[in-house]
Design a protein around this motif. Structure first.
Motif, mmCIF file in Angstrom:
data_model
loop_
_atom_site.group_PDB
_atom_site.id
_atom_site.type_symbol
_atom_site.label_atom_id
_atom_site.label_comp_id
_atom_site.label_asym_id
_atom_site.label_seq_id
_atom_site.Cartn_x
_atom_site.Cartn_y
_atom_site.Cartn_z
ATOM 1 N N SER A 1 0.783 -1.139 0.073
ATOM 2 C CA SER A 1 0.012 -0.029 -0.037
ATOM 3 C C SER A 1 0.992 1.117 -0.070
ATOM 4 C CB SER A 1 -0.975 0.060 1.074
ATOM 5 O OG SER A 1 -1.881 -1.051 1.124
ATOM 6 N N SER A 2 1.891 1.307 0.854
ATOM 7 C CA SER A 2 2.478 2.559 0.998
ATOM 8 C C SER A 2 3.848 2.470 0.202
ATOM 9 C CB SER A 2 3.324 2.722 2.245
ATOM 10 O OG SER A 2 4.019 1.657 2.888
ATOM 11 N N GLY A 3 4.356 1.280 -0.316
ATOM 12 C CA GLY A 3 5.452 1.324 -1.033
ATOM 13 C C GLY A 3 5.504 1.344 -2.508
ATOM 14 N N THR A 4 4.274 0.970 -3.008
ATOM 15 C CA THR A 4 4.157 1.131 -4.631
ATOM 16 C C THR A 4 2.865 1.587 -5.047
ATOM 17 O OG1 THR A 4 3.501 -1.183 -4.785
ATOM 18 C CG2 THR A 4 5.840 -0.638 -5.321
ATOM 19 N N SER A 5 1.743 1.189 -4.296
ATOM 20 C CA SER A 5 0.486 1.647 -4.778
ATOM 21 C C SER A 5 0.286 3.048 -4.599
ATOM 22 C CB SER A 5 -0.691 0.859 -3.996
ATOM 23 O OG SER A 5 -0.449 -0.687 -4.295
ATOM 24 N N SER A 6 0.850 3.769 -3.475
ATOM 25 C CA SER A 6 0.553 4.999 -3.129
ATOM 26 C C SER A 6 1.167 5.902 -4.177
ATOM 27 C CB SER A 6 1.108 5.168 -1.824
ATOM 28 O OG SER A 6 2.538 4.991 -1.904
ATOM 29 N N LYS A 7 2.288 5.273 -4.891
ATOM 30 C CA LYS A 7 2.963 5.893 -6.054
ATOM 31 C C LYS A 7 2.004 5.930 -7.426
ATOM 32 C CE LYS A 7 7.331 5.568 -3.706
ATOM 33 N NZ LYS A 7 6.790 4.660 -2.388
ATOM 34 N N MET A 8 0.986 5.206 -7.359
ATOM 35 C CA MET A 8 0.306 5.159 -8.685
ATOM 36 C C MET A 8 -1.212 5.838 -8.631
ATOM 37 S SD MET A 8 0.996 0.980 -9.183
ATOM 38 C CE MET A 8 0.127 0.977 -10.540
ATOM 39 N N VAL A 9 -1.823 6.096 -7.328
ATOM 40 C CA VAL A 9 -2.870 6.401 -7.541
ATOM 41 C C VAL A 9 -3.160 7.750 -8.016
ATOM 42 C CG1 VAL A 9 -4.743 7.061 -5.556
ATOM 43 C CG2 VAL A 9 -3.496 5.171 -5.013
ATOM 44 N N ALA A 10 -3.955 8.299 -8.722
ATOM 45 C CA ALA A 10 -4.011 9.276 -9.396
ATOM 46 C C ALA A 10 -5.186 9.995 -8.919
ATOM 47 C CB ALA A 10 -4.648 8.990 -11.113
ATOM 48 N N ASN A 11 -6.116 9.640 -8.028
ATOM 49 C CA ASN A 11 -7.156 10.435 -7.297
ATOM 50 C C ASN A 11 -7.409 9.881 -6.207
ATOM 51 O OD1 ASN A 11 -9.938 11.447 -6.709
ATOM 52 N ND2 ASN A 11 -9.629 12.423 -8.821
ATOM 53 N N GLU A 12 -7.434 10.697 -5.180
ATOM 54 C CA GLU A 12 -7.649 10.095 -3.824
ATOM 55 C C GLU A 12 -8.999 9.544 -3.385
ATOM 56 O OE1 GLU A 12 -7.588 13.130 -0.483
ATOM 57 O OE2 GLU A 12 -5.379 13.812 -1.103
ATOM 58 N N SER A 13 -9.731 9.618 -4.428
ATOM 59 C CA SER A 13 -11.032 8.907 -4.376
ATOM 60 C C SER A 13 -11.037 7.327 -4.693
ATOM 61 C CB SER A 13 -12.200 9.456 -5.200
ATOM 62 O OG SER A 13 -11.824 9.439 -6.652
ATOM 63 N N ASP A 14 -9.921 7.157 -5.216
ATOM 64 C CA ASP A 14 -9.651 5.709 -5.567
ATOM 65 C C ASP A 14 -9.067 4.883 -4.590
ATOM 66 O OD1 ASP A 14 -10.101 6.491 -8.279
ATOM 67 O OD2 ASP A 14 -8.149 6.712 -8.892
ATOM 68 N N MET A 15 -8.594 5.621 -3.377
ATOM 69 C CA MET A 15 -8.087 5.029 -2.392
ATOM 70 C C MET A 15 -9.089 3.664 -1.768
ATOM 71 S SD MET A 15 -5.320 7.754 -0.735
ATOM 72 C CE MET A 15 -6.638 8.818 -0.168
ATOM 73 N N ARG A 16 -10.139 3.947 -1.480
ATOM 74 C CA ARG A 16 -11.015 3.090 -0.900
ATOM 75 C C ARG A 16 -11.063 1.752 -1.732
ATOM 76 N NH1 ARG A 16 -17.108 2.425 -0.653
ATOM 77 N NH2 ARG A 16 -17.255 4.102 -1.892
ATOM 78 N N LEU A 17 -11.257 1.764 -3.009
ATOM 79 C CA LEU A 17 -11.524 0.563 -3.849
ATOM 80 C C LEU A 17 -10.034 -0.045 -3.762
ATOM 81 C CD1 LEU A 17 -12.620 -1.020 -6.350
ATOM 82 C CD2 LEU A 17 -11.431 0.348 -7.852
ATOM 83 N N VAL A 18 -8.983 0.758 -4.018
ATOM 84 C CA VAL A 18 -7.616 -0.004 -3.965
ATOM 85 C C VAL A 18 -7.410 -0.546 -2.431
ATOM 86 C CG1 VAL A 18 -5.190 0.598 -4.252
ATOM 87 C CG2 VAL A 18 -6.677 1.617 -5.782
ATOM 88 N N GLY A 19 -7.259 0.116 -1.488
ATOM 89 C CA GLY A 19 -6.978 -0.261 -0.256
ATOM 90 C C GLY A 19 -7.844 -1.224 0.618
ATOM 91 N N TYR A 20 -8.940 -0.836 0.648
ATOM 92 C CA TYR A 20 -10.199 -1.386 1.148
ATOM 93 C C TYR A 20 -10.821 -2.637 0.345
ATOM 94 C CZ TYR A 20 -13.214 -2.365 4.890
ATOM 95 O OH TYR A 20 -14.298 -3.025 6.044
ATOM 96 N N GLY A 21 -11.063 -2.234 -0.997
ATOM 97 C CA GLY A 21 -11.653 -3.190 -1.872
ATOM 98 C C GLY A 21 -10.660 -4.368 -2.030
ATOM 99 N N SER A 22 -9.654 -4.225 -2.288
ATOM 100 C CA SER A 22 -8.673 -5.379 -2.685
ATOM 101 C C SER A 22 -8.494 -6.554 -1.590
ATOM 102 C CB SER A 22 -7.297 -4.822 -3.074
ATOM 103 O OG SER A 22 -6.528 -4.354 -2.240
ATOM 104 N N MET A 23 -8.658 -5.683 -0.530
ATOM 105 C CA MET A 23 -8.480 -6.830 0.757
ATOM 106 C C MET A 23 -9.707 -7.655 0.879
ATOM 107 S SD MET A 23 -6.829 -8.494 3.033
ATOM 108 C CE MET A 23 -7.553 -9.425 4.233
ATOM 109 N N SER A 24 -11.001 -6.908 0.503
ATOM 110 C CA SER A 24 -12.155 -7.604 0.591
ATOM 111 C C SER A 24 -12.125 -8.799 -0.441
ATOM 112 C CB SER A 24 -13.311 -6.617 0.510
ATOM 113 O OG SER A 24 -13.211 -5.705 1.467
#
Length: 561
Positions: free
Chosen positions: A310-333
């Protein structure tokens, strides 16, 4: 209890978590879609590179979904299906998904920096250095184990020299994925296709690669595949994300999501009966449910490794803050769904309350391949090839992320503090090629020297990492004026779990010493590592608690700016 009932309960609970709890976290902490993310502001074409939300989701999901969500629940089923199910649901919704989302959120709010460097700001440099050292050593162990696992999966020959076609086909498909990903990456970067075109192209390429790999299997032994895998890891660690890692993750997503959808469809259609009791005992084969259940089921509930992605690679790819719930919470779900499906298939394959024979991967692959054959009419040999590829993809898409994170952790470990000079030694260790080479060489050495000597501590180390990350994130939220009480419970539980597991391991080592069965290269190394982990945890938690007792540095509005 039936498999259908179990999967429906799971999907309903995860939906409430994603659309209810995660959305509440967004509103509580503050998400600003208009705020430029680090990927946009610091775009360097290598580590920082903005991508579409589904591309980042693909990277996050494929990177965190390693072997854990398959092996953990199947092993933990020895305590009964109910404890395993409850831990995956509660852990996934309130522990793991929250940790992954918060780590991503904190990194995006701190210029895409890793958890280790964030800890320096809010806990102190000592905490940062200890954490980064732990992360780097942890990645070496994962690299050694997962590379050995992948090489074994690709091994095209049995002990008697007979050819193993499914393994060779999976290896061929993986090679195609590595090569095609490069061209797909250039296509995405320069052609800039729409989301629909990108999706269709990805599906077509996946089908073509699977068909070609099955038609033209590549036979080689495990040692050869180790060299190939480590060469790939080097490339994935040094080349820009968009040129290899990101497109390969996107293409792998179709394979893994397809496997999960097939498994879920199989459960819905066949509705297998659960043949394991809901609960067996608090102690099975000399193992206590606490802490073993919570250490065994990591991926699928909560895993410290996820926070590094999450903090090492994905955070350097997120283009919009609104994408974070899908990426962080959604992928784990979604990973929780895979874990529950694994639990269902092993419990359905049980006989008179006894778990089936075979490794977790064999049990899972056989069951899901059966779904492909019985429901969709896929020939058994092709189904076996596809599932073997899926199993190898679980490990390979995680280990390439681990290799890159290991490289960055080593670089950050040697970065000078403010006011310190960049000495020749620091320049050497912060060099991308050198840091990657050293990390992979040590990982390979550990792989060949016998990582199994310390592997029993992997689960404890991984969950200890989760406890430390949750502690550091709680400090971040407190220091920036955000509510962080929702992390206190998970933080305390994970600390209790890991400390108990490590102390139990030390007791076993002491018993081996007393009985005369002590072997230094096994028990000695485990003891040294266990003590080191305990000391590390105590130091980081101590510094963090001191910071938690301090007042917030800034207001919530200032922090969100």
């Amino acid at each position: 209890m039936t498999g259908l009932t179990m999967i429906v309960i799971t999907l309903a609970a995860l939906a409430v978590g994603y659309f209810g709890y995660a959305r509440w976290l967004e509103k509580t902490w503050g998400i600003d879609p208009k705020n430029p993310t680090p990927a946009v502001r610091l775009n360097d074409g290598r580590d920082f590179a903005p991508a579409s939300r589904w591309t980042v989701f693909a990277h996050q999901f494929t990177s965190i979904t390693g072997a854990g969500p398959v092996t953990g629940p199947i092993i933990a089923a020895m305590f009964g299906w109910l404890p395993a199910l409850l831990w995956m649901l509660a852990g996934g919704i309130f522990f793991g998904a929250v940790q992954d989302f918060t780590a991503l959120y904190a990194s995006v709010k701190n210029n895409g920096r890793s958890i280790g460097t964030i800890i320096e700001d809010y806990v102190g440099r000592t905490g940062r250095q200890l954490f980064l050292l732990f992360c780097w050593l942890f990645t070496l162990l994962v690299i050694a184990a997962f590379c050995d696992m992948v090489a074994g999966t690709f091994n095209g020959f049995a002990k008697d020299g007979a050819e193993i076609v499914p393994n060779a086909a999976a290896a061929s498909i993986s090679l195609l994925y590595m090569v095609v990903a490069v061209f797909f990456g250039f296509f995405l970067k320069y052609a800039k296709p729409s989301a629909g075109v990108q999706f269709v192209t990805g599906v077509v390429l996946m089908v073509a690669m699977v068909a070609a790999g099955i038609a033209f299997p590549v036979f080689a032994d495990a040692e050869t595949w180790r060299y190939v895998v480590f060469a790939y890891l080097f490339a994935a660690s040094v080349v820009p994300m968009w040129a290899l890692k990101t497109p390969r993750d996107y293409l792998s997503m179709f394979l893994l999501i397809g496997m999960i959808l097939c498994a879920v469809a199989g459960v819905f259609i066949e509705n297998p009966e659960i043949r394991m009791p809901a609960f067996t005992s608090f102690e099975v084969n000399g193992l206590d449910m606490f802490p073993i259940l919570f250490v065994t089921i990591a991926c699928g509930a909560v895993s410290g490794f996820h926070s590094l992605v999450s903090s090492g690679t994905s955070s350097k790819m997120v283009a919009n803050e609104s994408d974070m719930r899908l990426v962080g919470y959604g992928s784990m779900s979604v990973e929780v769904v895979l874990g529950v499906v694994s639990l269902i298939v092993v419990c359905a394959a049980a006989t008179d309350g006894a778990l089936p024979a075979g490794t977790p991967f064999q049990i899972f692959s056989t069951s899901v391949a059966g779904f492909l054959t019985n429901i969709f009419g896929v020939p058994q040999d092709i189904a076996a090839c596809i599932l073997t590829m899926c199993v190898s993809a679980l490990a390979l898409t995680s280990v390439d992320a681990v290799a890159r994170i290991g490289r960055m952790s080593l670089q950050e470990l040697f970065m000078p503090a403010k006011g310190e000079a960049m000495t020749p030694v620091r320049k050497l260790f912060t060099n991308t090629v050198f840091a990657t080479t050293l990390t992979l060489l040590l990982g390979y050495a550990l792989c060949m020297a016998g990582y199994m000597s310390v592997w029993p501590l992997f689960g404890s180390a991984n969950q200890l990492l989760s406890a430390l990350v949750l502690t550091g994130l709680a400090v971040f939220l407190k220091a920036t004026g955000r509510k962080g009480w929702m992390l206190y419970g998970p933080m305390a539980v994970m600390l209790a779990v890991t400390m108990t597991a490590l102390v139990q391991q030390l007791v076993k080592i002491a018993e081996a010493l007393a009985s005369g069965n002590f072997v230094f290269m096994v028990h000695g190394l485990q003891g040294i590592l266990a003590v080191a982990l305990i000391v590390l945890a105590v130091l980081v938690v101590y510094h963090s608690i001191l910071k938690l007792r301090e007042p917030a540095r800034v207001t919530k509005e200032e922090a969100a700016a």
